[in-house]
Scaffold this motif. Sequence first.
Motif, PDB file in Angstrom:
ATOM      1  N   ARG A 286       4.581  16.060  39.379  1.00 31.02           N
ATOM      2  CA  ARG A 286       5.574  15.979  40.463  1.00 31.02           C
ATOM      3  C   ARG A 286       5.935  17.375  40.981  1.00 31.02           C
ATOM      4  NH1 ARG A 286       3.751  11.798  40.241  1.00 31.02           N
ATOM      5  NH2 ARG A 286       4.703   9.797  39.717  1.00 31.02           N
ATOM      6  N   LEU A 287       5.997  18.350  40.076  1.00 25.24           N
ATOM      7  CA  LEU A 287       6.309  19.713  40.505  1.00 25.24           C
ATOM      8  C   LEU A 287       5.181  20.269  41.363  1.00 25.24           C
ATOM      9  CD1 LEU A 287       8.064  22.218  40.517  1.00 25.24           C
ATOM     10  CD2 LEU A 287       7.067  22.878  38.319  1.00 25.24           C
ATOM     11  N   VAL A 288       3.949  20.044  40.987  1.00 23.63           N
ATOM     12  CA  VAL A 288       2.812  20.498  41.800  1.00 23.63           C
ATOM     13  C   VAL A 288       2.879  19.873  43.186  1.00 23.63           C
ATOM     14  CG1 VAL A 288       0.302  20.421  42.056  1.00 23.63           C
ATOM     15  CG2 VAL A 288       1.315  20.940  39.829  1.00 23.63           C
ATOM     16  N   GLU A 289       3.158  18.585  43.238  1.00 22.47           N
ATOM     17  CA  GLU A 289       3.240  17.905  44.540  1.00 22.47           C
ATOM     18  C   GLU A 289       4.337  18.520  45.410  1.00 22.47           C
ATOM     19  OE1 GLU A 289       1.792  13.492  42.921  1.00 22.47           O
ATOM     20  OE2 GLU A 289       3.921  13.908  43.257  1.00 22.47           O
ATOM     21  N   ALA A 290       5.476  18.841  44.790  1.00 21.21           N
ATOM     22  CA  ALA A 290       6.583  19.410  45.555  1.00 21.21           C
ATOM     23  C   ALA A 290       6.259  20.815  46.047  1.00 21.21           C
ATOM     24  CB  ALA A 290       7.847  19.435  44.701  1.00 21.21           C
ATOM     25  N   LEU A 291       5.641  21.636  45.208  1.00 19.52           N
ATOM     26  CA  LEU A 291       5.346  23.014  45.598  1.00 19.52           C
ATOM     27  C   LEU A 291       4.239  23.088  46.640  1.00 19.52           C
ATOM     28  CD1 LEU A 291       5.513  24.870  42.158  1.00 19.52           C
ATOM     29  CD2 LEU A 291       7.268  24.729  43.933  1.00 19.52           C
ATOM     30  N   CYS A 292       3.337  22.120  46.623  1.00 19.22           N
ATOM     31  CA  CYS A 292       2.240  22.118  47.596  1.00 19.22           C
ATOM     32  C   CYS A 292       2.663  21.535  48.940  1.00 19.22           C
ATOM     33  CB  CYS A 292       1.052  21.335  47.047  1.00 19.22           C
ATOM     34  SG  CYS A 292       0.177  22.173  45.712  1.00 19.22           S
ATOM     35  N   ALA A 293       3.829  20.894  48.983  1.00 14.66           N
ATOM     36  CA  ALA A 293       4.309  20.320  50.242  1.00 14.66           C
ATOM     37  C   ALA A 293       4.961  21.409  51.082  1.00 14.66           C
ATOM     38  CB  ALA A 293       5.313  19.204  49.961  1.00 14.66           C
ATOM     39  N   PRO A 294       4.475  21.712  52.309  1.00 12.83           N
ATOM     40  CA  PRO A 294       5.051  22.793  53.119  1.00 12.83           C
ATOM     41  C   PRO A 294       6.539  22.644  53.358  1.00 12.83           C
ATOM     42  CG  PRO A 294       2.983  22.041  54.056  1.00 12.83           C
ATOM     43  CD  PRO A 294       3.325  21.080  52.955  1.00 12.83           C
ATOM     44  N   ALA A 295       7.040  21.418  53.464  1.00 18.74           N
ATOM     45  CA  ALA A 295       8.459  21.219  53.778  1.00 18.74           C
ATOM     46  C   ALA A 295       9.364  21.632  52.637  1.00 18.74           C
ATOM     47  CB  ALA A 295       8.722  19.751  54.123  1.00 18.74           C
ATOM     48  N   SER A 296       8.813  21.835  51.424  1.00 17.14           N
ATOM     49  CA  SER A 296       9.669  22.149  50.279  1.00 17.14           C
ATOM     50  C   SER A 296      10.205  23.560  50.320  1.00 17.14           C
ATOM     51  CB  SER A 296       8.898  21.939  48.970  1.00 17.14           C
ATOM     52  OG  SER A 296       7.850  22.879  48.868  1.00 17.14           O
ATOM     53  N   ALA A 297       9.595  24.437  51.108  1.00 19.20           N
ATOM     54  CA  ALA A 297      10.072  25.822  51.198  1.00 19.20           C
ATOM     55  C   ALA A 297       9.867  26.360  52.595  1.00 19.20           C
ATOM     56  CB  ALA A 297       9.344  26.695  50.187  1.00 19.20           C
ATOM     57  N   PRO A 298      10.542  25.779  53.619  1.00 23.99           N
ATOM     58  CA  PRO A 298      10.287  26.169  54.981  1.00 23.99           C
ATOM     59  C   PRO A 298      10.680  27.586  55.312  1.00 23.99           C
ATOM     60  CG  PRO A 298      12.206  24.730  54.846  1.00 23.99           C
ATOM     61  CD  PRO A 298      11.598  24.763  53.490  1.00 23.99           C
ATOM     62  N   GLY A 299      11.779  28.096  54.726  1.00 22.33           N
ATOM     63  CA  GLY A 299      12.263  29.424  55.102  1.00 22.33           C
ATOM     64  C   GLY A 299      11.269  30.533  54.865  1.00 22.33           C
ATOM     65  N   PRO A 300      10.773  30.717  53.625  1.00 30.48           N
ATOM     66  CA  PRO A 300       9.852  31.799  53.357  1.00 30.48           C
ATOM     67  C   PRO A 300       8.560  31.694  54.137  1.00 30.48           C
ATOM     68  CG  PRO A 300      10.831  31.016  51.323  1.00 30.48           C
ATOM     69  CD  PRO A 300      11.265  30.075  52.401  1.00 30.48           C
ATOM     70  N   GLN A 301       8.067  30.446  54.400  1.00 33.74           N
ATOM     71  CA  GLN A 301       6.825  30.321  55.138  1.00 33.74           C
ATOM     72  C   GLN A 301       6.976  30.858  56.549  1.00 33.74           C
ATOM     73  OE1 GLN A 301       5.505  26.155  54.671  1.00 33.74           O
ATOM     74  NE2 GLN A 301       3.643  27.125  53.899  1.00 33.74           N
ATOM     75  N   ARG A 302       8.077  30.546  57.231  1.00 38.59           N
ATOM     76  CA  ARG A 302       8.256  31.034  58.599  1.00 38.59           C
ATOM     77  C   ARG A 302       8.351  32.548  58.601  1.00 38.59           C
ATOM     78  NH1 ARG A 302      11.744  26.402  59.158  1.00 38.59           N
ATOM     79  NH2 ARG A 302      13.549  27.717  58.678  1.00 38.59           N
ATOM     80  N   ALA A 303       9.079  33.095  57.597  1.00 42.67           N
ATOM     81  CA  ALA A 303       9.207  34.546  57.542  1.00 42.67           C
ATOM     82  C   ALA A 303       7.861  35.204  57.325  1.00 42.67           C
ATOM     83  CB  ALA A 303      10.176  34.947  56.423  1.00 42.67           C
ATOM     84  N   SER A 304       7.007  34.573  56.483  1.00 38.89           N
ATOM     85  CA  SER A 304       5.709  35.164  56.189  1.00 38.89           C
ATOM     86  C   SER A 304       4.845  35.216  57.429  1.00 38.89           C
ATOM     87  CB  SER A 304       5.031  34.346  55.071  1.00 38.89           C
ATOM     88  OG  SER A 304       3.787  34.893  54.763  1.00 38.89           O
TER      89      SER A 304
END
Length: 309
Positions: A286-304
């Motif tokens: 379940r943790l792998v599924e959550a971390l691989c989902a883009p919506a789980s960490a939107p802030g850092p992805q946009r900044a990157s």
Amino acid sequence: MRFDLIDLRLFLHVTDTGSITAGAKLSHLALASASARIRGMEDALDVPLLERLRSGIKPTKAGVSVAHHARLVLQQIERMHGEIDDYAGGLAGKVRLLSNTAAITDYLPQALAYFLNTHPAIDVELEERPSHLIVSQLLAQAADLGIVADSAGIASLESKPFRRDQLVLVVPAGSGFGRQRQVAFEQALTYDFVGLGEDSALQQHLALQAERLGQRMRTRIRLRSFDAVCRMVEAGVGVAVVPAVAAQRHAGASRLRVLTLTDAWADRQLLICARRFDQLSLPAIRLVEALCAPASAPGPQRASRSARR
């Protein structure tokens, strides 16, 4: 020969930390009780399991074998509990996750907060390690999951993409780099550095890159966060290598310049790794599924993405 689960967990804590005292503390046992349990295991097997050194302990060959099987037993019990809880309508357990500095600092906090809030019965044991050590600990089954840079040797592991991470050089405005927008790490090594602590996975990675160039980093001060590092660079103390997302938070409103590092290792893919994903416990899956989902960490992805423009 009869060992209980307390014995097995204690023995793993002792071998992982290299200390009976630290292992006893992690196992919530008194030192005398922990020592007696270890001696009892050695007496039952009629073979030494630990070599006592002045600097701590290390497992004998027999101890390495016991640790390996103890880890398998405890992982199988964890999987059993997870599956039973899942069938009962709930999912409980603990996942041991190792990560490099960049992921822990800029990508995992929001993603893990989302996961922990949506899975209140699952705990995550998170520890920082350099990527190459994470690989070895995953192969030794000392952790469930690891997040490493793609430069690590992961041929013996399974992996999934996590985030793209670019390392950049931050320098004070008006420094000797003129109008340069790109720079090689070797050129930066002629300057004083501001860095993280020596135990930081990123700092160990940079020291290794400098060593491969036949040089050493001259670090004037070590701090505990990228924000503090950037402020010290802005004050003119030195230069620093930080993730682009950390540099982007400061570059707009400060006297800080961000230079792209031309070294291949500076533009990297962060990967989620495991020995075998299909052998993970349900909480780890379940943790792998959550971390691989883009919506789980939107802030850092946009900044990157903005940092790479």
